[in-house]
Design an enzyme around this catalytic site. Structure first.
Site, mmCIF file in Angstrom:
data_model
loop_
_atom_site.group_PDB
_atom_site.id
_atom_site.type_symbol
_atom_site.label_atom_id
_atom_site.label_comp_id
_atom_site.label_asym_id
_atom_site.label_seq_id
_atom_site.Cartn_x
_atom_site.Cartn_y
_atom_site.Cartn_z
ATOM 1 C CG ASP A 272 55.717 57.710 36.876
ATOM 2 O OD1 ASP A 272 55.804 58.663 37.666
ATOM 3 O OD2 ASP A 272 56.319 56.638 37.042
ATOM 4 C CG HIS A 295 52.009 58.294 39.469
ATOM 5 N ND1 HIS A 295 53.102 57.472 39.611
ATOM 6 C CD2 HIS A 295 50.946 57.467 39.304
ATOM 7 C CE1 HIS A 295 52.719 56.204 39.517
ATOM 8 N NE2 HIS A 295 51.415 56.176 39.339
#
Length: 464
Positions: A272, A295
């Site tokens: 993430d 991410h």
């Protein structure tokens, strides 16, 4: 005549008697005085405390030096026995110990300690160092998690003013069994459903200040690796965070309602955001971060469930983002309010990043999000000296701003983004975004609107 000879003789014997008596009395007094002095001067004294030892074979617990080895409180460190109570007792003892040199809770190298979900509570008597040189692990997966313990967090530090988490050891979150739960938005082969479910944050600092996290390694957290809530004066330096690319919600460092935060010289690779900056955060400086696969580095998501969100004075600089879904991102939900302002992204190298530069005010995790008129106001965003390559699946720059609350004062300078494959340069995307180009960019940006939108004059922007 006869009596005159006797009198001097009597006087002679009387004088001699008095002299002998006086000498004997003086000698007795001297002996008494000497005996009294001996009792006060030569009483046996306790030996000084031994210096603390720091070696592989022994442990120590020394309240004078302020060093507390968890093994001296009963921790076994075999990777099987539950060492939670020993850690809690070591914390409580160090927390209440008054020491001018500070107190150190030592997790020694060469051992693996199993610790259940625990809250380490302050305030403490002085500065604390939680020194992890060994390995610390939670119970292995949700089935091993105690039934009477919440599954949202693992190691929590609460109401601490002055603490350092440091060391050469490892915090191993043992996250695989959590990631494979059917309820996870997981792309692995074991996933059968999607949606959120409880998994523990590895390390959480809550309502604390004057914090340092340095040198520590964290791997395979079930969910967020670090979360800071309601904290101030936080310095994070030279940490290493790793988790597989497909591990869900394993944000490296998440900030919420924090200020005066510095994140420097660290490597984060996870499933993430490397760093996610939530509402109520301001004065955050991020420097020399190697991020990815991940991410990217994100502000948001903000404004979920029609909430007000305020973020300001954020700087991300001198960093590398590689093999990631996003580079530097601002993401907000429709229906929120508040503002994001004073953000600088400077000197960042992108290596095969899908969305190097992105503002998304239509952030949504499902396909049925409805359009709303209110939004978090995004303004005064500076992008400078951002160079590298992007994945050709998406435009290198994406500014998707609210229909009713446009983005304003977006500034681009020295942007050079080329496709990682092929030679076709994708055009940037803009929607209701206002800003300026200080230099020519690669690719050229012609979609930014000039000036300030008239619609903002008629809209009650939720300034913070």
């Amino acid at each position: 005549m006869k009596h005159s000879h006797i009198l001097p003789l009597c006087l002679f014997f009387l004088t001699l008697f008095l002299l002998v008596h006086a000498r004997h009395h003086s000698h007795r007094k001297h002996k008494h005085s000497h005996s009294h002095k001996s009792n006060t001067t030569f009483l046996p004294q306790p030996p000084p405390p031994p210096p603390p030892r720091d070696d592989d074979d022994g442990y120590y617990n020394n309240s004078v030096s302020g060093i507390f080895d968890v093994r001296s409180f009963g921790a076994v460190g075999d990777g099987i026995e539950d060492d939670t109570e020993a850690f809690k007792t070591a914390w409580d003892t160090a927390c209440q110990n008054v020491s001018q040199v500070g107190n150190v809770i030592l997790v020694p190298r060469g051992f693996s300690f199993v610790v259940q979900s625990t809250i380490f509570t302050g305030p403490c008597q002085g500065y604390l160092v939680f020194k992890v040189d060994g390995t610390v692990m939670p119970p292995d997966g949700p089935d091993s998690w105690p039934k009477n313990t919440g599954k949202r967090q693992w190691l929590v530090f609460y109401r601490i003013n002055g603490m350092s988490l440091e060391g050469s050891g490892l915090i191993d979150g043992r996250g695989q069994k959590w990631w494979d739960l059917p309820c996870k938005p997981h792309k692995g082969s074991n996933a059968t459903a999607s949606g959120p479910c409880d998994s523990p944050i590895a390390i959480r600092f809550f309502m604390s200040s004057n914090l340092t996290v340095q040198g520590i390694k964290v791997k395979n957290s079930p969910q967020f690796n670090f979360r800071f809530d309601g904290c101030s004066n936080v310095h994070i330096d030279s940490i290493y965070i790793t988790a597989p690319k497909l591990s869900p919600n394993t944000d490296g460092i998440h900030l919420e309602n924090v200020n005066d935060v510095k994140i420097y010289n660290s490597v984060i690779s996870n499933g993430d955001d490397c760093v996610s900056i939530g509402s109520g955060s301001y004065d955050v400086d991020i420097k020399n971060i190697t991020c990815g696969p991940s991410h990217g580095i994100s502000i948001g998501s903000l404004g979920n469930h029609n909430s007000k969100a305020c973020v300001s004075n954020i700087t991300v600089r001198d960093s590398i983002i590689k093999m990631s879904d996003n580079g530097v991102r601002i993401k907000t939900w429709q229906g929120g309010s508040g503002a994001v302002s004073g953000v600088t992204f400077n000197n960042i190298n992108m290596i095969s990043v899908r969305n190097p530069i992105i503002i998304d005010q239509f952030y949504c995790l499902t396909k049925d999000c409805t359009n709303k008129t209110s939004a978090v106001f995004v303004s005064n965003i500076l992008y400078t000296n951002i160079k590298g390559t992007y994945d050709i699946k998406s435009p290198p720059m994406h500014f998707g701003c609210s229909d009713s609350v446009p983005c304003t004062n977006i500034t681009l300078s020295e942007i050079e983004l080329l496709p990682s494959q092929g030679d076709i340069v994708n055009d940037p995307f803009c929607w209701n975004a206002y800003g300026d180009l200080e230099t020519l960019t690669i690719p050229p940006v012609s979609c930014l609107l000039e000036g300030n939108p008239q619609s903002l004059l008629d809209y009650d922007v939720g300034h913070c």
